[in-house]
Write an enzyme that holds these catalytic residues in place. Sequence first.
Site, PDB file in Angstrom:
ATOM      1  N   HIS A 126       0.810  -1.224   0.000  1.00 14.82           N
ATOM      2  CA  HIS A 126       0.000   0.000   0.000  1.00 14.82           C
ATOM      3  C   HIS A 126       0.839   1.268   0.000  1.00 14.82           C
ATOM      4  O   HIS A 126       0.328   2.347  -0.298  1.00 14.82           O
ATOM      5  CB  HIS A 126      -1.045   0.002   1.116  1.00 14.82           C
ATOM      6  N   HIS A 149       2.125   9.107   0.988  1.00 12.31           N
ATOM      7  CA  HIS A 149       0.825   8.899   0.337  1.00 12.31           C
ATOM      8  C   HIS A 149       0.800   9.794  -0.888  1.00 12.31           C
ATOM      9  O   HIS A 149       1.311  10.919  -0.848  1.00 12.31           O
ATOM     10  CB  HIS A 149      -0.321   9.278   1.273  1.00 12.31           C
ATOM     11  N   GLU A 201      -3.090  13.442   2.138  1.00 10.05           N
ATOM     12  CA  GLU A 201      -4.229  13.015   2.944  1.00 10.05           C
ATOM     13  C   GLU A 201      -4.884  14.225   3.620  1.00 10.05           C
ATOM     14  O   GLU A 201      -6.079  14.446   3.481  1.00 10.05           O
ATOM     15  CB  GLU A 201      -3.759  11.983   3.966  1.00 10.05           C
ATOM     16  N   HIS A 244       4.820  10.933   5.899  1.00 12.24           N
ATOM     17  CA  HIS A 244       4.508  10.662   7.309  1.00 12.24           C
ATOM     18  C   HIS A 244       5.709  10.039   8.000  1.00 12.24           C
ATOM     19  O   HIS A 244       6.146   8.955   7.628  1.00 12.24           O
ATOM     20  CB  HIS A 244       3.317   9.696   7.411  1.00 12.24           C
TER      21      HIS A 244
HETATM   22  S1  B30 Z   1      -0.220   6.761   9.176  1.00 13.23           S
HETATM   23  O1  B30 Z   1       0.914   7.634   9.349  1.00 13.23           O
HETATM   24  O2  B30 Z   1      -1.385   7.127   9.914  1.00 13.23           O
HETATM   25  N1  B30 Z   1      -0.607   6.732   7.639  1.00 13.23           N
HETATM   26  C1  B30 Z   1       1.096   2.654  10.501  1.00 13.23           C
HETATM   27  C2  B30 Z   1       1.780   3.773  10.907  1.00 13.23           C
HETATM   28  C3  B30 Z   1       1.379   5.032  10.497  1.00 13.23           C
HETATM   29  C4  B30 Z   1       0.286   5.183   9.668  1.00 13.23           C
HETATM   30  C5  B30 Z   1      -0.393   4.070   9.239  1.00 13.23           C
HETATM   31  C6  B30 Z   1       0.013   2.788   9.669  1.00 13.23           C
HETATM   32  C7  B30 Z   1       1.560   1.325  10.963  1.00 13.23           C
HETATM   33  O3  B30 Z   1       2.583   1.217  11.575  1.00 13.23           O
HETATM   34  N2  B30 Z   1       0.823   0.263  10.663  1.00 13.23           N
HETATM   35  C8  B30 Z   1       1.134  -1.066  11.137  1.00 13.23           C
HETATM   36  C9  B30 Z   1       2.390  -1.572  10.553  1.00 13.23           C
HETATM   37  N3  B30 Z   1       2.220  -1.951   9.159  1.00 13.23           N
HETATM   38  C10 B30 Z   1       3.520  -1.968   8.555  1.00 13.23           C
HETATM   39  C11 B30 Z   1       3.705  -0.738   7.795  1.00 13.23           C
HETATM   40  O4  B30 Z   1       4.096   0.284   8.351  1.00 13.23           O
HETATM   41  O5  B30 Z   1       3.394  -0.741   6.534  1.00 13.23           O
HETATM   42  C12 B30 Z   1       1.570  -3.199   9.004  1.00 13.23           C
HETATM   43  C13 B30 Z   1       0.658  -3.179   7.804  1.00 13.23           C
HETATM   44  O6  B30 Z   1      -0.038  -2.092   7.512  1.00 13.23           O
HETATM   45  O7  B30 Z   1       0.528  -4.150   7.068  1.00 13.23           O
HETATM   46 CU1  B30 Z   1       1.363  -0.985   6.447  1.00 13.23          CU
HETATM   47 ZN    ZN Z   2       0.663   7.618   6.408  1.00 14.20          ZN
END
Ligand code: B30
Ligand code: ZN
Length: 262
Positions: free
Chosen positions: A63, A95, A105, A118
């Site tokens: 993603h 993003h 965003e 971010h």
């Molecule tokens: S954000 O900055 O709000 N867009 C995570 C951290 C920050 C944001 C969104 C998600 C996060 O750490 N998610 C869990 C960890 N992820 C690994 C990753 O960072 O890539 C697991 C996953 O979702 O599969 Cu994406």
């Molecule tokens: Zn983000």
Amino acid sequence: MDNWGYADHNGPKVWHELFPLANGERQSPIDIVTKAAIYDPSLPPINVDYDPSSVKLIMNSGHTFTVEFDDGEDKSVIRGGPLHGSYRLQQFHFHWGPCDDYGAEHKVDGRDYPAELHIVHWNAEKFSSFVEAAQNPDGLAVLGIFLKIGEHNKNLERITDAFEKITFKGKQSSFTNFDPSCLLPDCKEFWTYPGSLTIPPLLESVIWILLKEPIAVSSRQLSQFRSLFSTTETDESKPCCMEKNHRPVQPLKGRKVRASFL
Ligand code: B30
Ligand code: ZN
């Protein structure tokens, strides 16, 4: 919905089916209405203290792409602004959108930027892991930086040069000696508000710090972001590029946005 994503069938409009928090009380991103932001002269300046040797790897998560850091000790931290104590750097990512007209965003007075960086941190003074921090209202701090189209950004080259090693979802490659503060604008004035992760599970644990001043990147650099694949090398389904990965703005629901500047 199969796996969540950004297409019509699995995108932000249907995330609530699997993640009811999508309709929660402190969701992100939001439109920053600058006239409604409250100037708070008691907010200290943001202080980033990053160690370039703490970076570990770059990876394609399907993603976005993330650059990840060793967060086993306080090597790279952010302090100040709305934060109590220090928050440890975990990763940064971007993003973007399908063209240069939108893709960030957050918005500012309804205005779109083409992309958003971010830089993600967690509160290691109160919590023992990122996962635990992400379940608490003051667990995470994300520093958000808008990207605008302008001159080629030399500081992004190290990152885009690594893309050939992480073309497909699940790929990762080692990354060394990088200080993400080289991606910050000169002016550190900011808005801050309580919000959430912008991707599932949309946890309401983020203290958002959004810098007012954007950084410039070239249109070509953003098209390099869009050339990454959201599919694995061996996927049965047809290969897909990450052409967009931004969540639309969410209702403010009574929250106050504070500004560090008048
Ligand atoms: S954000 O900055 O709000 N867009 C995570 C951290 C920050 C944001 C969104 C998600 C996060 O750490 N998610 C869990 C960890 N992820 C690994 C990753 O960072 O890539 C697991 C996953 O979702 O599969 Cu994406
Ligand atoms: Zn983000």
